[in-house]
Design a protein around this motif. Structure first.
Motif, PDB file in Angstrom:
ATOM      1  N   PRO A 114       0.816  -1.213   0.000  1.00  0.00           N
ATOM      2  CA  PRO A 114       0.000   0.000   0.000  1.00  0.00           C
ATOM      3  C   PRO A 114       0.855   1.270   0.000  1.00  0.00           C
ATOM      4  N   PHE A 115       0.462   2.184  -0.903  1.00  0.00           N
ATOM      5  CA  PHE A 115       1.165   3.460  -1.043  1.00  0.00           C
ATOM      6  C   PHE A 115       0.126   4.550  -1.293  1.00  0.00           C
ATOM      7  N   GLU A 116       0.445   5.757  -0.864  1.00  0.00           N
ATOM      8  CA  GLU A 116      -0.445   6.891  -1.087  1.00  0.00           C
ATOM      9  C   GLU A 116       0.185   7.807  -2.115  1.00  0.00           C
ATOM     10  N   SER A 117      -0.608   8.187  -3.129  1.00  0.00           N
ATOM     11  CA  SER A 117      -0.076   9.061  -4.170  1.00  0.00           C
ATOM     12  C   SER A 117      -1.207   9.782  -4.891  1.00  0.00           C
ATOM     13  N   PHE A 118      -0.794  10.787  -5.672  1.00  0.00           N
ATOM     14  CA  PHE A 118      -1.710  11.498  -6.554  1.00  0.00           C
ATOM     15  C   PHE A 118      -1.582  11.000  -7.992  1.00  0.00           C
ATOM     16  N   ILE A 119      -0.801   9.947  -8.217  1.00  0.00           N
ATOM     17  CA  ILE A 119      -0.610   9.414  -9.569  1.00  0.00           C
ATOM     18  C   ILE A 119      -1.972   8.970 -10.110  1.00  0.00           C
ATOM     19  N   PRO A 120      -2.339   9.443 -11.300  1.00  0.00           N
ATOM     20  CA  PRO A 120      -3.631   9.028 -11.863  1.00  0.00           C
ATOM     21  C   PRO A 120      -3.700   7.512 -12.062  1.00  0.00           C
ATOM     22  N   GLN A 121      -4.882   6.975 -11.844  1.00  0.00           N
ATOM     23  CA  GLN A 121      -5.114   5.536 -12.004  1.00  0.00           C
ATOM     24  C   GLN A 121      -4.670   5.068 -13.384  1.00  0.00           C
ATOM     25  N   SER A 122      -4.950   5.862 -14.421  1.00  0.00           N
ATOM     26  CA  SER A 122      -4.601   5.473 -15.793  1.00  0.00           C
ATOM     27  C   SER A 122      -3.090   5.301 -15.956  1.00  0.00           C
ATOM     28  N   GLU A 123      -2.292   6.119 -15.282  1.00  0.00           N
ATOM     29  CA  GLU A 123      -0.832   6.002 -15.369  1.00  0.00           C
ATOM     30  C   GLU A 123      -0.331   4.756 -14.652  1.00  0.00           C
ATOM     31  N   ILE A 124      -0.943   4.427 -13.526  1.00  0.00           N
ATOM     32  CA  ILE A 124      -0.544   3.209 -12.801  1.00  0.00           C
ATOM     33  C   ILE A 124      -0.909   1.981 -13.629  1.00  0.00           C
ATOM     34  N   LEU A 125      -2.108   1.979 -14.203  1.00  0.00           N
ATOM     35  CA  LEU A 125      -2.520   0.846 -15.037  1.00  0.00           C
ATOM     36  C   LEU A 125      -1.617   0.708 -16.263  1.00  0.00           C
ATOM     37  N   ALA A 126      -1.220   1.821 -16.866  1.00  0.00           N
ATOM     38  CA  ALA A 126      -0.305   1.770 -18.018  1.00  0.00           C
ATOM     39  C   ALA A 126       1.049   1.197 -17.587  1.00  0.00           C
ATOM     40  N   HIS A 127       1.489   1.555 -16.401  1.00  0.00           N
ATOM     41  CA  HIS A 127       2.754   1.020 -15.876  1.00  0.00           C
ATOM     42  C   HIS A 127       2.629  -0.493 -15.651  1.00  0.00           C
ATOM     43  N   ILE A 128       1.534  -0.923 -15.052  1.00  0.00           N
ATOM     44  CA  ILE A 128       1.314  -2.362 -14.830  1.00  0.00           C
ATOM     45  C   ILE A 128       1.292  -3.088 -16.174  1.00  0.00           C
ATOM     46  N   GLU A 129       0.615  -2.519 -17.164  1.00  0.00           N
ATOM     47  CA  GLU A 129       0.554  -3.131 -18.499  1.00  0.00           C
ATOM     48  C   GLU A 129       1.948  -3.263 -19.110  1.00  0.00           C
ATOM     49  N   SER A 130       2.793  -2.251 -18.917  1.00  0.00           N
ATOM     50  CA  SER A 130       4.150  -2.302 -19.488  1.00  0.00           C
ATOM     51  C   SER A 130       4.981  -3.420 -18.865  1.00  0.00           C
ATOM     52  N   VAL A 131       4.686  -3.765 -17.611  1.00  0.00           N
ATOM     53  CA  VAL A 131       5.370  -4.879 -16.939  1.00  0.00           C
ATOM     54  C   VAL A 131       4.728  -6.206 -17.344  1.00  0.00           C
ATOM     55  N   ALA A 132       3.403  -6.258 -17.350  1.00  0.00           N
ATOM     56  CA  ALA A 132       2.671  -7.507 -17.609  1.00  0.00           C
ATOM     57  C   ALA A 132       2.915  -8.046 -19.014  1.00  0.00           C
ATOM     58  N   LYS A 133       3.195  -7.176 -19.967  1.00  0.00           N
ATOM     59  CA  LYS A 133       3.380  -7.649 -21.344  1.00  0.00           C
ATOM     60  C   LYS A 133       4.654  -8.484 -21.502  1.00  0.00           C
ATOM     61  N   HIS A 134       5.528  -8.445 -20.508  1.00  0.00           N
ATOM     62  CA  HIS A 134       6.778  -9.217 -20.560  1.00  0.00           C
ATOM     63  C   HIS A 134       6.705 -10.518 -19.756  1.00  0.00           C
ATOM     64  N   ILE A 135       5.568 -10.794 -19.149  1.00  0.00           N
ATOM     65  CA  ILE A 135       5.413 -11.986 -18.311  1.00  0.00           C
ATOM     66  C   ILE A 135       4.243 -12.816 -18.828  1.00  0.00           C
ATOM     67  N   SER A 136       4.479 -14.091 -19.034  1.00  0.00           N
ATOM     68  CA  SER A 136       3.412 -15.022 -19.430  1.00  0.00           C
ATOM     69  C   SER A 136       2.706 -15.538 -18.180  1.00  0.00           C
ATOM     70  N   PRO A 137       1.468 -16.009 -18.319  1.00  0.00           N
ATOM     71  CA  PRO A 137       0.816 -16.667 -17.184  1.00  0.00           C
ATOM     72  C   PRO A 137       1.720 -17.788 -16.652  1.00  0.00           C
ATOM     73  N   PHE A 138       1.656 -18.012 -15.351  1.00  0.00           N
ATOM     74  CA  PHE A 138       2.543 -19.003 -14.725  1.00  0.00           C
ATOM     75  C   PHE A 138       1.827 -19.753 -13.616  1.00  0.00           C
ATOM     76  N   SER A 139       2.360 -20.939 -13.309  1.00  0.00           N
ATOM     77  CA  SER A 139       1.812 -21.776 -12.244  1.00  0.00           C
ATOM     78  C   SER A 139       2.296 -21.282 -10.891  1.00  0.00           C
ATOM     79  N   LEU A 140       1.422 -21.437  -9.918  1.00  0.00           N
ATOM     80  CA  LEU A 140       1.726 -21.011  -8.559  1.00  0.00           C
ATOM     81  C   LEU A 140       1.307 -22.127  -7.604  1.00  0.00           C
ATOM     82  N   THR A 141       2.181 -22.466  -6.680  1.00  0.00           N
ATOM     83  CA  THR A 141       1.870 -23.432  -5.642  1.00  0.00           C
ATOM     84  C   THR A 141       2.254 -22.831  -4.302  1.00  0.00           C
ATOM     85  N   LEU A 142       1.341 -22.910  -3.346  1.00  0.00           N
ATOM     86  CA  LEU A 142       1.601 -22.461  -1.985  1.00  0.00           C
ATOM     87  C   LEU A 142       1.406 -23.620  -1.032  1.00  0.00           C
TER      88      LEU A 142
END
Length: 173
Positions: free
Chosen positions: A41-69
């Protein structure tokens, strides 16, 4: 200013036991489902659209993956964790990449990232030790496929509300 966080919400076939433990030991169990935090959790004035664009720029380099806990351990003398056994490297990569660019100022260099689901934060040392003993032999495994990253807004009452979902790149080889 808005308080937000970035998570993965694993989808397990049977989450009842996880939620049972969280209901007993985690004061946030009714405010957010079981999750793995990628950006705390972080507090900021960064617009939601900019955060989502940042997440998209990271997600495009990662394929779905298996997770085990599996396996419950303690952390810091106060937290109960359900540990990641498979998929750890992908989670760490996502965490590290998300904390670059516009989110770099929110990364805490004093903190070593260890992917997990928080099961609870018992109220005192005795309750913490008792909980660790109670779940030390619990061997149930949880498996899923991670296909998206979720951006959440955290309200004043600490209730988390989904404000965006970003898919991982299914076409990346």
């Amino acid at each position: 200013m808005m308080k937000r966080a970035i998570h993965i919400f694993p989808s397990f076939h049977s989450v009842e036991k996880i939620q049972e433990i969280r209901n007993r030991y985690d004061p946030l169990s009714d405010k957010i489902p079981p999750h793995i935090t990628l950006v705390f959790p972080f507090e900021s004035f960064i617009p939601q659209s900019e955060i989502l664009a940042h997440i998209e720029s990271v997600a495009k380099h990662i394929s779905p993956f298996s997770l085990t806990l599996k396996d419950v351990t303690g952390f810091g003398g106060e937290f109960l964790f359900l540990n990641v056994k498979k998929g750890n490297d992908f989670l760490i990569e996502l965490h590290d990449e998300l904390y670059k660019g516009i989110l770099a100022p929110y990364r805490d260099p004093h903190f070593t990232y260890s992917p997990h689901i928080t099961l609870g934060r018992p109220g005192n040392r005795e309750e913490y030790i008792t909980a660790l003993k109670k779940y030390k032999d619990w061997r149930e495994s949880y498996h899923t496929e991670v296909t998206e990253i979720t951006l959440e807004q955290i309200g004043e009452d600490n209730v988390a509300n989904v404000i965006g979902r970003v898919p991982l790149n299914k076409n990346r080889f």
